[in-house]
Design a protein around this motif. Structure first.
Motif, PDB file in Angstrom:
ATOM      1  N   UNK A   1      31.604  28.146  40.630  1.00 53.56           N
ATOM      2  CA  UNK A   1      32.657  29.098  40.974  1.00 53.56           C
ATOM      3  C   UNK A   1      32.334  30.473  40.376  1.00 53.56           C
ATOM      4  N   UNK A   2      32.955  31.514  40.955  1.00 52.55           N
ATOM      5  CA  UNK A   2      32.837  32.889  40.451  1.00 52.55           C
ATOM      6  C   UNK A   2      34.233  33.390  40.114  1.00 52.55           C
ATOM      7  N   UNK A   3      34.404  33.870  38.902  1.00 47.18           N
ATOM      8  CA  UNK A   3      35.703  34.343  38.438  1.00 47.18           C
ATOM      9  C   UNK A   3      35.549  35.685  37.744  1.00 47.18           C
ATOM     10  N   UNK A   4      36.664  36.419  37.694  1.00 45.71           N
ATOM     11  CA  UNK A   4      36.698  37.673  36.947  1.00 45.71           C
ATOM     12  C   UNK A   4      37.038  37.408  35.495  1.00 45.71           C
ATOM     13  N   UNK A   5      36.513  38.258  34.667  1.00 51.07           N
ATOM     14  CA  UNK A   5      36.804  38.152  33.238  1.00 51.07           C
ATOM     15  C   UNK A   5      38.321  38.231  33.029  1.00 51.07           C
TER      16      UNK A   5
ATOM     17  N   UNK B   1      29.958  31.773  37.229  1.00 52.28           N
ATOM     18  CA  UNK B   1      29.524  33.174  37.309  1.00 52.28           C
ATOM     19  C   UNK B   1      30.728  34.057  37.012  1.00 52.28           C
ATOM     20  N   UNK B   2      30.542  34.981  36.094  1.00 47.52           N
ATOM     21  CA  UNK B   2      31.663  35.795  35.630  1.00 47.52           C
ATOM     22  C   UNK B   2      31.474  37.247  36.056  1.00 47.52           C
ATOM     23  N   UNK B   3      32.480  37.786  36.687  1.00 51.40           N
ATOM     24  CA  UNK B   3      32.508  39.222  36.975  1.00 51.40           C
ATOM     25  C   UNK B   3      33.084  39.908  35.748  1.00 51.40           C
ATOM     26  N   UNK B   4      32.219  40.624  35.046  1.00 48.67           N
ATOM     27  CA  UNK B   4      32.653  41.238  33.790  1.00 48.67           C
ATOM     28  C   UNK B   4      33.506  42.474  34.070  1.00 48.67           C
ATOM     29  N   UNK B   5      34.466  42.673  33.222  1.00 44.33           N
ATOM     30  CA  UNK B   5      35.379  43.815  33.326  1.00 44.33           C
ATOM     31  C   UNK B   5      35.164  44.713  32.104  1.00 44.33           C
TER      32      UNK B   5
ATOM     33  N   UNK C   1      28.562  42.637  37.089  1.00 43.40           N
ATOM     34  CA  UNK C   1      27.757  43.706  37.700  1.00 43.40           C
ATOM     35  C   UNK C   1      28.120  45.076  37.136  1.00 43.40           C
ATOM     36  N   UNK C   2      27.167  45.978  37.223  1.00 44.64           N
ATOM     37  CA  UNK C   2      27.359  47.306  36.634  1.00 44.64           C
ATOM     38  C   UNK C   2      28.378  48.107  37.428  1.00 44.64           C
ATOM     39  N   UNK C   3      29.344  48.728  36.757  1.00 42.60           N
ATOM     40  CA  UNK C   3      30.323  49.557  37.480  1.00 42.60           C
ATOM     41  C   UNK C   3      29.703  50.877  37.932  1.00 42.60           C
ATOM     42  N   UNK C   4      30.371  51.526  38.855  1.00 43.43           N
ATOM     43  CA  UNK C   4      29.965  52.857  39.313  1.00 43.43           C
ATOM     44  C   UNK C   4      30.772  53.918  38.573  1.00 43.43           C
ATOM     45  N   UNK C   5      30.133  55.056  38.331  1.00 43.91           N
ATOM     46  CA  UNK C   5      30.784  56.193  37.687  1.00 43.91           C
ATOM     47  C   UNK C   5      30.575  57.425  38.557  1.00 43.91           C
ATOM     48  N   UNK C   6      31.606  58.240  38.674  1.00 44.29           N
ATOM     49  CA  UNK C   6      31.506  59.449  39.502  1.00 44.29           C
ATOM     50  C   UNK C   6      32.503  60.496  39.030  1.00 44.29           C
ATOM     51  N   UNK C   7      32.028  61.751  38.929  1.00 45.74           N
ATOM     52  CA  UNK C   7      32.926  62.869  38.645  1.00 45.74           C
ATOM     53  C   UNK C   7      33.630  63.265  39.938  1.00 45.74           C
ATOM     54  N   UNK C   8      34.925  63.378  39.873  1.00 43.33           N
ATOM     55  CA  UNK C   8      35.700  63.740  41.052  1.00 43.33           C
ATOM     56  C   UNK C   8      35.421  65.190  41.457  1.00 43.33           C
ATOM     57  N   UNK C   9      35.522  65.443  42.766  1.00 43.85           N
ATOM     58  CA  UNK C   9      35.343  66.773  43.356  1.00 43.85           C
ATOM     59  C   UNK C   9      33.947  67.339  43.083  1.00 43.85           C
TER      60      UNK C   9
ATOM     61  N   UNK D   1      35.831  55.339  37.386  1.00 48.34           N
ATOM     62  CA  UNK D   1      35.066  54.105  37.212  1.00 48.34           C
ATOM     63  C   UNK D   1      35.543  53.091  38.252  1.00 48.34           C
ATOM     64  N   UNK D   2      34.611  52.542  39.055  1.00 50.96           N
ATOM     65  CA  UNK D   2      35.018  51.648  40.142  1.00 50.96           C
ATOM     66  C   UNK D   2      33.898  50.667  40.448  1.00 50.96           C
ATOM     67  N   UNK D   3      34.209  49.665  41.274  1.00 51.42           N
ATOM     68  CA  UNK D   3      33.239  48.651  41.671  1.00 51.42           C
ATOM     69  C   UNK D   3      33.796  47.801  42.794  1.00 51.42           C
ATOM     70  N   UNK D   4      32.964  46.897  43.325  1.00 49.61           N
ATOM     71  CA  UNK D   4      33.382  46.059  44.445  1.00 49.61           C
ATOM     72  C   UNK D   4      34.606  45.209  44.103  1.00 49.61           C
ATOM     73  N   UNK D   5      34.622  44.641  42.901  1.00 50.80           N
ATOM     74  CA  UNK D   5      35.733  43.785  42.501  1.00 50.80           C
ATOM     75  C   UNK D   5      36.482  44.351  41.298  1.00 50.80           C
TER      76      UNK D   5
END
Length: 392
Positions: free
Chosen positions: A35-39, A121-125, A157-165, A200-204
């Motif tokens: 199974x796959x679960x979130x932290x 499998x753990x989706x790390x937060x 999985x590694x999160x995404x980072x983005x500066x707004x605007x 900070x964002x990601x698929x899950x």
């Protein structure tokens, strides 16, 4: 004979494996599933046996190590053991819970049976404090280099980072514990109070934000921008610019090692000469109408392998100074020569005119002298033998 004996042993082993597999297939009706679960969520692993013998015991292992029943997050759920179901339940999942799980079934009057492995499998937060927005300084002076950084946790999985605007995405850098993105720019007065937001964002992952506000002073400040941040060689041209929060009426002065090389302009070009030293300081000073003065310096990074010692008692620090002084000397010399030639020309003209007048007036003077002479008179002298009366 020996060959036949070995063959018999192999056949017996194959038969035993088939019997054990058949026994397991008859005993274990369903295997625990990966199974796959979130932290932070819960995970269940269940094995179902074909009989609900109360004397059957089931123990669970993670990566070959017995699961600790004393952990308050772990429960052996055997409510449905009468139906042959045995469940391992883990709540508030941690990153350390990732791994392979299986069950050891001890059935009365039979050999122990092991289930297949089931992977968690753990989706790390990222931790609650992430993302974090930071900057190098609390307050920036005009034209200081500003660095704004957005930091998160290095997880899988590694999160995404983005500066707004921001039109372009920054490259994500990282180490074993953290990842980050950065942007750099110069501080200008209108950036005072400007806020920058990082997402900070990601698929899950749910989106999280951080924000930082810049403080930029409005005091007079000057800095020097190098055209290229590199190690310069002899013969290279360095373009420097003096920029700050000043008005159009500001006055500039440039110095190399406290020796003035240029005035008025806020830009200067310096040619690297052999007699210059690595670390020579170029300073720009700015004076407004008020008594306040701002200045900034930069050290020249010169390739010392190409420098030579030359006789230079005055130690001319910059080709700019040489050009400025040479141009001034040439202009002064040309002006002096022009004045001398002009005086010589005037002298020649005056002499020519004077000689011309002398030549023109000479016959008239002679004529005047001739008319002024007295007319010649004829004297008649009589010769007598008699002596004069006075002689008698």
């Amino acid at each position: 004979m020996e060959r036949n004996s070995n063959l018999k042993r192999h056949l017996c082993a194959i038969i035993m494996i088939c019997l054990i597999s058949e026994l397991q297939s008859q005993t274990i009706l369903s295997q625990p599933k990966s199974i796959t679960k979130k932290e932070g969520e819960s995970a269940d692993f269940t094995v179902t046996l074909n009989e609900g013998d109360p004397r059957t015991t089931v123990t669970w292992y993670k990566d070959g190590i017995l699961v600790d029943k004393n952990d308050s997050r772990i429960t052996y759920d055997e409510v449905e053991r009468g139906n042959g179901q045995y469940t391992l339940r883990i709540t508030s999942l941690k990153r350390s819970d990732k791994g392979n799980y299986n069950a050891k079934c001890e059935i009365y009057s039979r050999e122990d049976i092991r289930t297949q492995n089931a992977e968690l499998t753990l989706i790390e937060i990222p931790a609650e404090e992430y993302p974090i927005c930071t900057t190098w300084k609390k307050t920036y002076n005009i034209m200081d280099l500003v660095n704004v950084t957005c930091v998160s946790e290095n997880i899988n999985p590694q999160p995404n980072l983005k500066f707004e605007r921001r039109k372009t995405n920054s490259t994500i850098l990282g180490n074993e514990t953290n990842i980050w993105i950065s942007m750099e720019f110069r501080a200008v007065p209108n950036l005072n109070g400007q806020s920058y937001t990082c997402r900070q964002f990601g698929d899950r992952l749910s989106a999280e934000y951080c924000e930082i506000t810049l403080n930029v002073t409005n005091e007079i400040n000057v800095t020097i921008l190098e055209q290229e941040d590199k190690l310069y060689d002899v013969g290279d041209i360095i373009k420097l610019q003096c920029i700050g929060n000043y008005s159009k009426r500001a006055n500039f002065s440039w110095f190399i090692n406290e020796k003035k090389i240029l005035q008025y302009s806020n830009m200067v070009e310096i040619k690297i000469e052999k007699y210059m030293n690595n670390g020579d300081n170029v300073t720009c000073k700015i004076i407004e109408n008020s008594p306040e003065e701002g200045n900034a310096s930069v050290s020249l990074r010169i390739n010392s392998n190409e420098l030579t010692v030359e006789e230079d008692p005055k130690r001319v620090c910059s080709n700019v100074e040489v050009h400025v002084s040479s141009i001034g000397a040439i202009i002064g010399l040309l002006a002096t020569i022009t004045v001398i030639l002009f005086l010589i020309l005037l002298t020649l003209l005056y002499s020519t005119y004077h000689l011309y007048q002398i030549k023109k007036n000479k016959p008239d003077k002679l004529l005047v002298q001739h008319h002024l002479l007295p007319r010649s008179s004829t004297r008649i002298t009589t010769v007598s033998d008699d002596p004069p009366d006075s002689a008698i």
